[in-house]
Design a protein around this motif. Structure first.
Motif, PDB file in Angstrom:
ATOM      1  N   THR A 186       0.849  -0.538  -0.126  1.00  0.00           N
ATOM      2  CA  THR A 186       0.141  -0.051   0.006  1.00  0.00           C
ATOM      3  C   THR A 186       1.474   1.151   0.384  1.00  0.00           C
ATOM      4  O   THR A 186       1.627   1.177   0.888  1.00  0.00           O
ATOM      5  N   GLY A 231      -1.908   4.537   1.835  1.00  0.00           N
ATOM      6  CA  GLY A 231      -3.143   3.339   2.384  1.00  0.00           C
ATOM      7  C   GLY A 231      -4.285   3.065   1.621  1.00  0.00           C
ATOM      8  O   GLY A 231      -5.376   2.350   1.414  1.00  0.00           O
ATOM      9  N   ARG A 232      -3.927   3.513   0.082  1.00  0.00           N
ATOM     10  CA  ARG A 232      -3.807   2.580  -0.563  1.00  0.00           C
ATOM     11  C   ARG A 232      -3.821   1.704  -1.803  1.00  0.00           C
ATOM     12  O   ARG A 232      -1.821   1.753  -2.000  1.00  0.00           O
ATOM     13  N   ILE A 260      -1.823  -0.995  -3.692  1.00  0.00           N
ATOM     14  CA  ILE A 260      -0.901  -0.232  -4.799  1.00  0.00           C
ATOM     15  C   ILE A 260      -0.771  -2.018  -5.913  1.00  0.00           C
ATOM     16  O   ILE A 260      -0.777  -2.363  -6.932  1.00  0.00           O
TER      17      ILE A 260
END
Length: 190
Positions: A130, A133-134, A136
């Protein structure tokens, strides 16, 4: 003593016979093959081991834990970090011992991302990267791991983040012979 053209060579009869049997027309090649028994075997290209009584089935069997146990036998390799067939980047370098997997992830799509914003998360069967917080990048592992044993770090190599991972396998048998089974379908970086 054997005289070959203008070159005189002291040679063992077996080494000379081996070199000549395999078409060594050049006297330098004959001299190289006669230099030692090991050189003669290299010139021969194969060795007869029929007296050992081995079969191909013997060579294909798994090693017993006493031989491959602990960290005495290490296998390693590289895999692509991309799920797309034409993009073979060798972004995953892995090492496997009897009970441990170590990996270096160099995912090209993470170039320029700050290391402080990256996190590698582990579950029993997946690894997920991540950034801010996303999710990837994610992959499904070839076997189960103990996620509580995972130790990871992120460092920079120029502008390229490099993620180091060490994690214990849930079960030492069988060998994985690789790190990932497949790349996550929803990964932003394919």
């Amino acid at each position: 003593m054997v005289r070959l053209w203008p070159l005189t060579i002291l040679v063992a009869a077996a080494s000379l016979a081996t070199a000549l049997a395999f078409g060594a027309a050049d006297s330098r090649l004959v001299a190289g093959c006669a230099a030692s028994p090991r050189a003669a075997l290299r010139c021969a290209g194969s060795i007869d081991v029929s007296d050992l009584g081995l079969t191909m089935a013997d060579l294909e069997r798994d090693l017993p834990p006493s031989v491959g146990g602990g960290s005495s036998l290490v296998t390693s390799g590289v895999e692509s970090s991309s799920g797309l067939a034409p993009r073979r980047d060798e972004g995953i370098a892995w090492k496997e011992t009897y009970d441990l997997m170590e990996c270096t992830l160099t995912i090209p799509g993470l170039r320029g991302q700050p290391t402080q914003a990256m996190l590698l998360e582990m579950s029993e069967t997946t690894a997920t990267v991540t950034v801010f917080g996303r999710i990837i990048w994610t992959c499904i592992l070839r076997g189960d791991v103990d996620p509580t044993s995972a130790v990871s770090s992120v460092r920079m190599d120029g502008m390229q983040p490099v993620i180091e991972l060490s994690v214990h396998k849930a079960s030492p048998e069988p060998r994985w012979n690789g790190f990932l089974d497949s790349i996550g379908v929803d990964s932003i970086l394919q």
